[in-house]
Design a protein around this motif. Structure first.
Motif, PDB file in Angstrom:
ATOM      1  N   ILE A 138      42.927 -48.592-109.992  1.00 39.30           N
ATOM      2  CA  ILE A 138      42.872 -47.267-110.588  1.00 39.30           C
ATOM      3  C   ILE A 138      44.056 -47.132-111.537  1.00 39.30           C
ATOM      4  O   ILE A 138      45.181 -47.509-111.195  1.00 39.30           O
ATOM      5  CB  ILE A 138      42.862 -46.150-109.526  1.00 39.30           C
ATOM      6  N   SER A 139      43.790 -46.659-112.747  1.00 43.40           N
ATOM      7  CA  SER A 139      44.845 -46.565-113.752  1.00 43.40           C
ATOM      8  C   SER A 139      45.038 -45.117-114.184  1.00 43.40           C
ATOM      9  O   SER A 139      44.319 -44.613-115.061  1.00 43.40           O
ATOM     10  CB  SER A 139      44.520 -47.455-114.952  1.00 43.40           C
ATOM     11  N   PRO A 140      46.002 -44.441-113.572  1.00 47.62           N
ATOM     12  CA  PRO A 140      46.302 -43.069-113.979  1.00 47.62           C
ATOM     13  C   PRO A 140      46.930 -43.051-115.375  1.00 47.62           C
ATOM     14  O   PRO A 140      47.577 -44.011-115.805  1.00 47.62           O
ATOM     15  CB  PRO A 140      47.307 -42.593-112.930  1.00 47.62           C
ATOM     16  N   GLN A 145      53.151 -36.567-125.005  1.00 48.66           N
ATOM     17  CA  GLN A 145      52.013 -37.315-124.483  1.00 48.66           C
ATOM     18  C   GLN A 145      50.739 -36.465-124.451  1.00 48.66           C
ATOM     19  O   GLN A 145      49.641 -36.957-124.717  1.00 48.66           O
ATOM     20  CB  GLN A 145      52.320 -37.823-123.068  1.00 48.66           C
ATOM     21  N   ALA A 146      50.902 -35.201-124.126  1.00 47.71           N
ATOM     22  CA  ALA A 146      49.739 -34.319-123.992  1.00 47.71           C
ATOM     23  C   ALA A 146      48.931 -34.252-125.279  1.00 47.71           C
ATOM     24  O   ALA A 146      47.692 -34.185-125.251  1.00 47.71           O
ATOM     25  CB  ALA A 146      50.183 -32.921-123.559  1.00 47.71           C
ATOM     26  N   VAL A 147      49.598 -34.295-126.413  1.00 46.02           N
ATOM     27  CA  VAL A 147      48.881 -34.185-127.689  1.00 46.02           C
ATOM     28  C   VAL A 147      48.102 -35.459-128.011  1.00 46.02           C
ATOM     29  O   VAL A 147      47.229 -35.443-128.883  1.00 46.02           O
ATOM     30  CB  VAL A 147      49.846 -33.849-128.855  1.00 46.02           C
ATOM     31  N   THR A 148      48.382 -36.551-127.306  1.00 43.22           N
ATOM     32  CA  THR A 148      47.638 -37.798-127.528  1.00 43.22           C
ATOM     33  C   THR A 148      46.464 -37.937-126.571  1.00 43.22           C
ATOM     34  O   THR A 148      45.726 -38.920-126.636  1.00 43.22           O
ATOM     35  CB  THR A 148      48.563 -39.019-127.356  1.00 43.22           C
ATOM     36  N   ILE A 149      46.295 -36.986-125.670  1.00 46.41           N
ATOM     37  CA  ILE A 149      45.243 -37.035-124.657  1.00 46.41           C
ATOM     38  C   ILE A 149      44.084 -36.145-125.095  1.00 46.41           C
ATOM     39  O   ILE A 149      44.289 -34.962-125.370  1.00 46.41           O
ATOM     40  CB  ILE A 149      45.792 -36.568-123.284  1.00 46.41           C
ATOM     41  N   PRO A 150      42.865 -36.680-125.195  1.00 48.53           N
ATOM     42  CA  PRO A 150      41.744 -35.869-125.654  1.00 48.53           C
ATOM     43  C   PRO A 150      41.549 -34.557-124.884  1.00 48.53           C
ATOM     44  O   PRO A 150      41.114 -33.566-125.474  1.00 48.53           O
ATOM     45  CB  PRO A 150      40.545 -36.807-125.479  1.00 48.53           C
ATOM     46  N   GLY A 157      43.932 -32.806-123.823  1.00 50.71           N
ATOM     47  CA  GLY A 157      45.000 -31.915-124.260  1.00 50.71           C
ATOM     48  C   GLY A 157      46.028 -31.550-123.208  1.00 50.71           C
ATOM     49  O   GLY A 157      46.814 -30.622-123.389  1.00 50.71           O
ATOM     50  N   ARG A 158      46.057 -32.304-122.119  1.00 57.11           N
ATOM     51  CA  ARG A 158      47.021 -32.019-121.054  1.00 57.11           C
ATOM     52  C   ARG A 158      47.253 -33.279-120.242  1.00 57.11           C
ATOM     53  O   ARG A 158      46.489 -34.240-120.328  1.00 57.11           O
ATOM     54  CB  ARG A 158      46.499 -30.908-120.129  1.00 57.11           C
ATOM     55  N   VAL A 159      48.320 -33.261-119.451  1.00 59.33           N
ATOM     56  CA  VAL A 159      48.557 -34.357-118.513  1.00 59.33           C
ATOM     57  C   VAL A 159      47.774 -34.091-117.232  1.00 59.33           C
ATOM     58  O   VAL A 159      47.237 -32.996-117.030  1.00 59.33           O
ATOM     59  CB  VAL A 159      50.065 -34.539-118.226  1.00 59.33           C
ATOM     60  N   GLY A 160      47.713 -35.096-116.374  1.00 57.65           N
ATOM     61  CA  GLY A 160      46.939 -34.973-115.147  1.00 57.65           C
ATOM     62  C   GLY A 160      47.760 -34.501-113.969  1.00 57.65           C
ATOM     63  O   GLY A 160      48.972 -34.294-114.059  1.00 57.65           O
ATOM     64  N   THR A 161      47.084 -34.342-112.833  1.00 60.03           N
ATOM     65  CA  THR A 161      47.736 -33.933-111.593  1.00 60.03           C
ATOM     66  C   THR A 161      47.499 -34.998-110.521  1.00 60.03           C
ATOM     67  O   THR A 161      46.497 -35.725-110.574  1.00 60.03           O
ATOM     68  CB  THR A 161      47.190 -32.593-111.077  1.00 60.03           C
ATOM     69  N   PRO A 162      48.395 -35.093-109.535  1.00 55.81           N
ATOM     70  CA  PRO A 162      48.168 -36.046-108.445  1.00 55.81           C
ATOM     71  C   PRO A 162      46.824 -35.838-107.748  1.00 55.81           C
ATOM     72  O   PRO A 162      46.180 -36.810-107.352  1.00 55.81           O
ATOM     73  CB  PRO A 162      49.348 -35.769-107.505  1.00 55.81           C
ATOM     74  N   GLY A 173      41.202 -39.547-121.055  1.00 53.28           N
ATOM     75  CA  GLY A 173      40.707 -40.243-122.236  1.00 53.28           C
ATOM     76  C   GLY A 173      41.777 -40.929-123.056  1.00 53.28           C
ATOM     77  O   GLY A 173      41.479 -41.544-124.097  1.00 53.28           O
ATOM     78  N   MET A 174      43.019 -40.879-122.593  1.00 49.84           N
ATOM     79  CA  MET A 174      44.158 -41.372-123.373  1.00 49.84           C
ATOM     80  C   MET A 174      44.017 -42.836-123.799  1.00 49.84           C
ATOM     81  O   MET A 174      44.328 -43.212-124.931  1.00 49.84           O
ATOM     82  CB  MET A 174      45.439 -41.172-122.572  1.00 49.84           C
ATOM     83  N   ALA A 175      43.570 -43.689-122.880  1.00 49.48           N
ATOM     84  CA  ALA A 175      43.502 -45.124-123.154  1.00 49.48           C
ATOM     85  C   ALA A 175      42.189 -45.533-123.817  1.00 49.48           C
ATOM     86  O   ALA A 175      41.986 -46.718-124.085  1.00 49.48           O
ATOM     87  CB  ALA A 175      43.693 -45.918-121.868  1.00 49.48           C
ATOM     88  N   GLN A 176      41.331 -44.558-124.091  1.00 54.85           N
ATOM     89  CA  GLN A 176      40.010 -44.890-124.604  1.00 54.85           C
ATOM     90  C   GLN A 176      39.873 -44.640-126.105  1.00 54.85           C
ATOM     91  O   GLN A 176      38.793 -44.815-126.672  1.00 54.85           O
ATOM     92  CB  GLN A 176      38.951 -44.072-123.851  1.00 54.85           C
ATOM     93  N   ILE A 177      40.942 -44.219-126.751  1.00 53.31           N
ATOM     94  CA  ILE A 177      40.867 -43.890-128.187  1.00 53.31           C
ATOM     95  C   ILE A 177      41.824 -44.753-128.991  1.00 53.31           C
ATOM     96  O   ILE A 177      42.730 -45.360-128.436  1.00 53.31           O
ATOM     97  CB  ILE A 177      41.161 -42.397-128.439  1.00 53.31           C
TER      98      ILE A 177
END
Length: 249
Positions: free
Chosen positions: A178-180, A205-210, A212-217, A245-249
């Motif tokens: 699993i890759s968070p 980092q948030a602006v690079t994530i489709p 638009g936010r970071v994740g939660t545990p 979606g960060m690693a998919q773009i």
């Protein structure tokens, strides 16, 4: 019926962040959970926070004697282990040119050596059809400034999943990574950033994530439950990105 009723699980590095959130979800889904941590006070607090169906075992995954003691405890108390979430790990920001042998050894000892022997030493306790989940990272495929050593360890973890499904195929044991993405946890405290620098990093980092936010545990934990349960019975050897979606773009 809960997804993990009657299952016995291990979560390494289960005292905070993704490990603690996953441990809580495992118990909520009916599992009995063993958690590990290096520091006894934090371990005690995590056990108290989880509340039931949990045993804390103080250990460092890079210490093979600690792992032996951990599995002796699990064997004595439960006799088997159905799920492993090999979550313990960490890293520090050190750019090329400043990497020391100590930094390299510390990171690889926990994230690669510790991961390998966490799984290998558990094999006698794993029944046919067990599920192993390795905590990798989007850094397994993405470059990050000053994070090359950590990223290399996560690429190694992802490679382990691909290879171990072949080694374990006769036992029908599934291994997935699993890759968070960017998920704020206490682990970020070890990056050496001030509160202001950390917030600036998160915002950048948030602006690079489709999304638009970071994740939660919790969001990572729910995906780990999927990989641990029969819901993913035909999922094997994958790298599941939970990154907005960060690693998919």
């Amino acid at each position: 019926m809960n997804k993990l009723d009657g299952k016995v699980a291990l979560v390494t590095g289960g005292t905070s962040g993704i490990g603690l959130a996953t441990s809580k979800h495992f118990v909520a889904e009916g599992a009995y959970v063993f958690i590990t941590g290096r520091r006894q006070p934090e371990l005690d607090a995590a056990v108290k926070g989880i509340g039931k169906n949990v045993t804390g075992v103080q250990s460092d995954v890079s210490n093979l004697a600690d792992l032996d003691r951990l599995y002796a405890t699990i064997k004595q108390e439960q006799g088997r282990l159905d799920i492993i979430f090999a979550n313990a790990g960490g890293g520090e920001l050190v750019p090329l040119g400043s990497i020391t042998e100590e930094h390299f050894d510390k990171t690889f000892n926990t994230n690669v050596k510790g991961l390998l022997f966490t799984v290998q030493k558990a094999l006698p306790l794993l029944p046919e059809g067990a599920s192993i989940i390795l905590n990798a990272s989007t850094t397994s495929i993405m470059g990050t400034p000053a994070f090359s050593v950590y990223s290399a360890t996560k690429a190694a973890g992802r490679s382990f999943a691909r290879n171990w499904i072949l080694d374990l195929k006769e036992r029908q044991i599934r291994v997935n990574a699993i890759s968070p993405g960017v998920v704020l946890t206490p682990g970020y405290d070890h990056l050496g950033l001030s509160d202001e620098q950390l917030q600036s990093f998160v915002d950048s980092q948030a602006v690079t994530i489709p999304l638009g936010r970071v994740g939660t545990p919790d969001e990572i934990a729910k995906a780990v439950v999927f990989l641990a349960s029969d819901d993913s019975s035909f999922v094997n050897g994958i790298e599941l990105f939970v990154d907005g979606g960060m690693a998919q773009i």
